[in-house]
Write a protein that holds these residues in place. Structure first.
Motif, short mmCIF file in Angstrom:
data_model
loop_
_atom_site.label_atom_id
_atom_site.label_comp_id
_atom_site.label_asym_id
_atom_site.label_seq_id
_atom_site.Cartn_x
_atom_site.Cartn_y
_atom_site.Cartn_z
N SER A 1 -6.14 7.57 -12.59
CA SER A 1 -6.37 7.23 -11.20
C SER A 1 -5.60 5.97 -10.82
N ARG A 2 -5.60 4.98 -11.70
CA ARG A 2 -4.85 3.75 -11.41
C ARG A 2 -3.35 4.03 -11.34
N LEU A 3 -2.82 4.81 -12.28
CA LEU A 3 -1.40 5.12 -12.27
C LEU A 3 -1.00 5.87 -11.00
N LEU A 4 -1.79 6.86 -10.63
CA LEU A 4 -1.48 7.63 -9.43
C LEU A 4 -1.59 6.76 -8.18
N THR A 5 -2.63 5.95 -8.11
CA THR A 5 -2.79 5.07 -6.96
C THR A 5 -1.62 4.12 -6.84
N ARG A 6 -1.21 3.54 -7.95
CA ARG A 6 -0.08 2.61 -7.93
C ARG A 6 1.19 3.31 -7.45
N PHE A 7 1.39 4.50 -7.95
CA PHE A 7 2.56 5.28 -7.55
C PHE A 7 2.55 5.56 -6.05
N LEU A 8 1.44 6.06 -5.54
CA LEU A 8 1.36 6.46 -4.13
C LEU A 8 1.33 5.26 -3.19
N VAL A 9 0.50 4.26 -3.50
CA VAL A 9 0.41 3.08 -2.64
C VAL A 9 1.72 2.30 -2.66
N GLY A 10 2.30 2.15 -3.83
CA GLY A 10 3.57 1.45 -3.92
C GLY A 10 4.66 2.14 -3.14
N THR A 11 4.74 3.45 -3.26
CA THR A 11 5.76 4.22 -2.53
C THR A 11 5.51 4.12 -1.03
N ALA A 12 4.27 4.30 -0.60
CA ALA A 12 3.95 4.21 0.83
C ALA A 12 4.28 2.83 1.39
N ALA A 13 3.93 1.78 0.65
CA ALA A 13 4.22 0.42 1.11
C ALA A 13 5.73 0.19 1.19
N ASN A 14 6.45 0.63 0.19
CA ASN A 14 7.90 0.43 0.19
C ASN A 14 8.57 1.16 1.34
N ILE A 15 8.19 2.42 1.56
CA ILE A 15 8.79 3.20 2.64
C ILE A 15 8.42 2.58 4.00
N SER A 16 7.14 2.23 4.15
CA SER A 16 6.69 1.62 5.42
C SER A 16 7.43 0.33 5.71
N LEU A 17 7.54 -0.53 4.71
CA LEU A 17 8.22 -1.81 4.93
C LEU A 17 9.72 -1.62 5.15
N GLY A 18 10.29 -0.63 4.51
CA GLY A 18 11.70 -0.33 4.77
C GLY A 18 11.92 0.08 6.21
N ILE A 19 11.01 0.91 6.73
CA ILE A 19 11.10 1.36 8.12
C ILE A 19 10.87 0.19 9.08
N ILE A 20 9.83 -0.60 8.82
CA ILE A 20 9.55 -1.77 9.66
C ILE A 20 10.73 -2.73 9.65
N GLY A 21 11.27 -2.97 8.47
CA GLY A 21 12.42 -3.85 8.36
C GLY A 21 13.62 -3.34 9.13
N ALA A 22 13.85 -2.03 9.07
CA ALA A 22 14.99 -1.45 9.79
C ALA A 22 14.79 -1.56 11.30
N VAL A 23 13.58 -1.30 11.77
CA VAL A 23 13.30 -1.41 13.20
C VAL A 23 13.51 -2.86 13.66
N LEU A 24 12.97 -3.80 12.89
CA LEU A 24 13.18 -5.22 13.22
C LEU A 24 14.66 -5.56 13.17
N GLY A 25 15.36 -5.00 12.21
CA GLY A 25 16.80 -5.24 12.08
C GLY A 25 17.57 -4.76 13.29
#
Length: 173
Positions: free
Chosen positions: A133-157
């Motif tokens: 459960s921890r491994l899966l959560t880390r994988f999914l939350v980490g990926t979601a955070a990275n993609i979200s922040l990449g999108i937010i960063g691009a919009v701000l950019g």
């Protein structure tokens, strides 16, 4: 001027926005209350220490996750900042590759035995479930955070870039 301005904006956003992302994901996934991993019953002290090291309960060193996170945020930023269909195909391709490689690693490298000697099956099952459960959560939350922040960063950019170009054009006139 255009490529230099884009690179400067990209660098500023990366420094401002991406550091908190790693801290947030790290904090979220290392919270032992929300994602506990119990030590199976009937294992010795040495095995308990090894169990903690394997399940990252007391791991102080870094893993490849931090580097992958940075790369994933930058890849998403560049793909969205690029703004064409090819950019979104790049993100989709990355996510497909990531799932396939994680699947392969879980199936053939991280696979744990179905039981341990002298350890009750239910205790071991619970520990394996918590770890998975921890491994899966880390994988999914980490990926979601990275993609979200990449999108937010691009919009701000894009917004920042447009403002810089607007100011530049006003000064040139």
């Amino acid at each position: 001027m255009e490529p230099v301005v884009k690179i400067i904006i990209f660098s500023i956003i990366c420094m401002i926005l991406y550091w908190p992302a790693g801290r947030f994901v790290g904090w979220l996934l290392h919270d032992k209350k929300s994602l506990p991993i119990d030590i199976p019953i009937n294992i010795g002290t040495d095995e308990a220490t090894e169990w903690k090291e394997i399940t990252w309960e007391n791991k102080e060193g870094e893993t490849g996750g931090k580097a992958i996170g940075w790369m994933e945020r930058i890849l998403t930023f560049v793909a969205v900042f690029w703004g064409e269909e090819k950019g979104y195909i790049l993100i989709a391709g990355w996510l497909a590759f990531k799932v396939a490689s994680k699947w392969e690693a879980w199936q053939h490298i991280v696979q744990v035995p179905g039981s341990l000697n002298n350890v009750p099956q239910l205790s071991y099952l619970k520990a394996r479930w918590q770890w998975g459960s921890r491994l899966l959560t880390r994988f999914l939350v980490g990926t979601a955070a990275n993609i979200s922040l990449g999108i937010i960063g691009a919009v701000l950019g894009v917004v920042l870039y447009e403002k810089v170009v607007e100011i530049w054009i006003c000064k040139v006139r």
